[in-house]
Scaffold this active site. Structure first.
Site, PDB file in Angstrom:
ATOM      1  N   CYS A 133       1.330  -1.640  -0.034  1.00 17.31           N
ATOM      2  CA  CYS A 133       0.610   0.087   0.010  1.00 17.31           C
ATOM      3  C   CYS A 133       1.165   1.012   0.338  1.00 17.31           C
ATOM      4  O   CYS A 133       0.801   1.970  -0.872  1.00 17.31           O
ATOM      5  CB  CYS A 133      -0.744   0.232   1.101  1.00 17.31           C
ATOM      6  SG  CYS A 133      -2.401  -1.783   1.381  1.00 17.31           S
ATOM      7  N   HIS A 134       1.840   1.327   0.791  1.00 17.72           N
ATOM      8  CA  HIS A 134       2.388   2.606   1.131  1.00 17.72           C
ATOM      9  C   HIS A 134       4.086   2.409   1.378  1.00 17.72           C
ATOM     10  O   HIS A 134       4.837   3.378   1.239  1.00 17.72           O
ATOM     11  CB  HIS A 134       2.004   3.645   2.137  1.00 17.72           C
ATOM     12  CG  HIS A 134       0.667   3.693   1.855  1.00 17.72           C
ATOM     13  ND1 HIS A 134      -0.557   3.035   2.806  1.00 17.72           N
ATOM     14  CD2 HIS A 134       0.063   4.633   1.593  1.00 17.72           C
ATOM     15  CE1 HIS A 134      -1.334   2.962   2.351  1.00 17.72           C
ATOM     16  NE2 HIS A 134      -1.298   4.718   1.490  1.00 17.72           N
ATOM     17  N   GLY A 135       4.436   0.582   0.480  1.00 12.05           N
ATOM     18  CA  GLY A 135       6.002   0.810   0.714  1.00 12.05           C
ATOM     19  C   GLY A 135       6.140   0.798   2.271  1.00 12.05           C
ATOM     20  O   GLY A 135       7.546   0.828   2.035  1.00 12.05           O
TER      21      GLY A 135
ATOM     22  N   TYR B 294      -4.266  12.052  -1.877  1.00 11.43           N
ATOM     23  CA  TYR B 294      -3.585  10.692  -1.425  1.00 11.43           C
ATOM     24  C   TYR B 294      -2.217  10.620  -1.294  1.00 11.43           C
ATOM     25  O   TYR B 294      -1.006  10.526  -1.019  1.00 11.43           O
ATOM     26  CB  TYR B 294      -3.940   9.550  -2.437  1.00 11.43           C
ATOM     27  CG  TYR B 294      -3.427   8.179  -1.800  1.00 11.43           C
ATOM     28  CD1 TYR B 294      -4.375   7.746  -0.374  1.00 11.43           C
ATOM     29  CD2 TYR B 294      -3.411   7.565  -3.160  1.00 11.43           C
ATOM     30  CE1 TYR B 294      -3.731   6.472  -0.387  1.00 11.43           C
ATOM     31  CE2 TYR B 294      -2.770   5.786  -2.669  1.00 11.43           C
ATOM     32  CZ  TYR B 294      -3.361   5.368  -0.996  1.00 11.43           C
ATOM     33  OH  TYR B 294      -2.839   4.481  -1.001  1.00 11.43           O
TER      34      TYR B 294
END
Lengths: 169, 420
Positions: A133-135, B294
């Site tokens: 998702c966000h590494g 985001y």
């Protein structure tokens, strides 16, 4: 208006407001608390898992309280790699010895501590887990090494009921 | 405004209006003096009202067939798509309607930014608008969860987990939001309830938004205060009604294109896979209209600061009337602001693009630069520009530049003098 009367009225205002506020809070709290986990959700507290089929280097994922739990049977190399890491290199310093009581078995919530995605096995820069998702990169002990997650993956309460069965929760 | 001396013609009308002055209100709305130079960027208020009504009507009809239960939600949506008469049409209108709603609201917001519509005396209209925008995002997010697909489930997980960044009480708040230890049935039922409620809250705020608008009246492309009613205004009906109606028709063509020819192009294929708490999709992305925020969230390597940056990016808009120190409203007369405005538009589009890309390498670098610039625009450029910028002379009335044939006063006056 005399001073005495003013004081009496002030007292009545304060007392009425205070009682009103307590009454309002007493009504509001059930409305808020009804959203917390209910008795049926809390009742699903523990799960028993048969791990006899798990060979070294593999991970079993089971669902506990609606969340995935990783049960990893680690290889010798993975254990060595996890144990030789210096504490000062860690974002959230925890000894591998404290996370995996039996070094071969690593049991932890498969939930990234950033925003709750499920990290992928055998991925990332530290040969452990990688959250798509966000590494966030986790090492072979499930400790955060790189990326936005603030903590290591959580180790839940668990125990070996017998040689082949782990009880989580 | 001519409200006070309005009197219905019929006896019955007078009798009713004395008891409930609805006819006075109707008269105010039809006669409402509107600047005569409003361009098509001003038609999006009406378009947005249409979007809200469309979402409410299609939402109500979908709710008659949808089942808010973790075991049945996904199937009930497929049931709507395959079995319910015209269910596919109603659902596609509702799903694409959300995108159309945001498309219109972004144009509406950027119109305000260009023409300085948020400035005194219209701050309250602007702040009400920001609240509506926040509620729209909440409604859209919760609506996206209801089909209980993979993106629904993991989007809900990621967004609710944002609250876990709050120190000390964060985890407790997340558990409270979920009603359990993960996103599950209790989460779905409460999201459905709130998704149903929010449009009506928005409707109420829209009434306040329009009420607050009708106090000072519309801003206009030259951004000057005008006398109302005067030579500079036209009555709302029929002039603006016809113009809004035409713009709405054009908008509905775009809307219909998506509904009938590309109903899934704005969605994500993973959401046609039923929610699975064991597997996160390889690449989680929110709906397109949330992508810039985001990108800001992901550009900050710290969890709490990332969440703070994302929320600040939205909330900073609420204080915009006080960050922009320039007395001149319209960018037409602000040569420097006009350039920074277009840079901001590009910046937000870039943020949207990198928000859809993986957060690594060059994309991450671009996201960081664009995030920094976003805040720089509002916190440094706008306040300083108000003092430094040499603005062009503004006309005294709307009619002045029109007669001269140019919105730029200097040119207009030149032309006028030539005519004389």
């Amino acid at each position: 208006m005399s001073e005495k009367k003013t004081k009496r009225r002030d007292f009545l205002f304060t007392a009425t407001t205070a009682v009103g506020a307590v009454g309002a809070a007493a009504v509001v709290w059930p409305m808020i608390d009804q959203m917390n986990p209910d008795a049926s959700v809390k009742a699903l507290a523990s799960t028993e898992v048969d791990v006899s089929a798990l060979t070294p280097g593999n991970t079993l994922t089971v669902l506990w309280r609606g969340k995935p739990v990783f049960i990893r049977r680690r290889t010798k190399e993975e254990i060595d790699e996890a144990r030789k890491v210096k504490m000062e290199d860690l974002i959230h310093p925890e000894k591998d010895e404290d996370r995996a009581k039996d070094p071969e078995w690593l049991v932890m919530l498969g939930v990234c501590t950033h925003l709750g995605c499920v990290p992928l096995n055998d991925k990332g820069d530290y040969n452990g887990w990688f959250c798509p998702c966000h590494g966030s990169h986790y090492d072979t002990s499930g400790r955060i090494r790189k990326g936005p997650a603030p903590w290591n993956m959580e180790v839940p309460k668990y125990e070996f009921v017998d040689a082949n069965t782990i009880k989580i929760g | 405004m001519s409200d006070h001396d309005y009197r219905p013609k019929s006896k019955v009308g007078q009798w009713f209006n004395d008891r409930l002055p609805l006819l006075t209100l109707a008269n105010h709305l039809t006669d409402y003096p509107t600047p005569k130079n409003l361009n098509y960027w001003w038609t999006f208020g009406g378009i947005l009202t249409f979007c809200l009504i469309t979402q409410i009507v299609t939402g109500l009809t979908l709710a008659m067939h949808y089942i808010a239960h973790a075991d049945m939600a996904f199937e009930s949506v497929e049931h709507i798509m395959r079995d319910v008469n015209y269910g596919w049409l109603i659902r596609y209108i509702h799903a694409n309607g959300a995108s159309m709603f945001f498309l219109a609201v972004y144009i509406h917001i950027f119109r305000s930014l260009f023409y300085g519509s948020y400035k005194s005396p219209r701050e309250i209209i602007w702040i009400l608008g920001i609240i509506i925008y926040l509620l729209m995002m909440a409604a859209a997010f919760m609506g996206y969860v209801l089909p209980w697909g993979q993106m629904s489930f993991w989007g809900a997980t990621v967004i609710t987990n944002l609250f876990s960044a709050i120190p000390l009480v964060g985890e407790g708040i997340v558990t409270w939001l979920w009603g359990g230890y993960s996103v599950d049935n209790p989460t779905l039922t409460r999201f459905f309830t709130l998704h149903y409620l929010i449009p009506f809250l928005i409707l109420g705020l829209v009434v306040l938004h329009i009420w607050a608008l009708h106090v000072p009246g519309n801003n206009n492309p030259v951004g000057i205060d005008i006398k109302k009613p005067s030579k500079d205004t036209v009555p709302f009906h029929p002039y603006i009604v016809i113009k809004d109606g035409f713009a709405l028709l054009m908008f509905m063509i775009v809307f219909a294109f998506f509904v009938f020819y590309a109903p899934n192009i704005l969605g994500h294929a993973d959401n046609y896979i039923e929610a699975n708490p064991m597997v996160t999709p390889a690449h989680i992305v929110p709906e397109w209209y949330l992508l810039p925020f985001y990108a800001i969230l992901r550009s900050v390597p710290d969890k709490l600061l990332g969440v703070v940056a994302m929320l600040s990016a939205i909330l900073i808009l609420a204080v915009l009337p006080w960050l922009d120190t320039s007395k001149i409203r319209s960018a037409v007369f602000r040569p420097l602001y006009k350039q920074f405005y277009w840079i901001l538009v590009a910046d937000v589009l870039i943020l949207g693009y990198v928000g859809a890309m993986p957060a690594e390498g060059l994309y991450l670098l671009i996201a960081r630069v664009a995030t920094a610039y976003y805040f720089l625009h509002f916190l440094v450029i706008l306040p300083v520009l108000g003092f430094k910028e040499k603005t062009l002379p503004i006309p005294l009335s709307i009619t002045e530049p029109v007669l001269g044939g140019s919105p730029n006063l200097a040119t207009a006056r030149n032309k006028e003098s030539k005519i004389e």
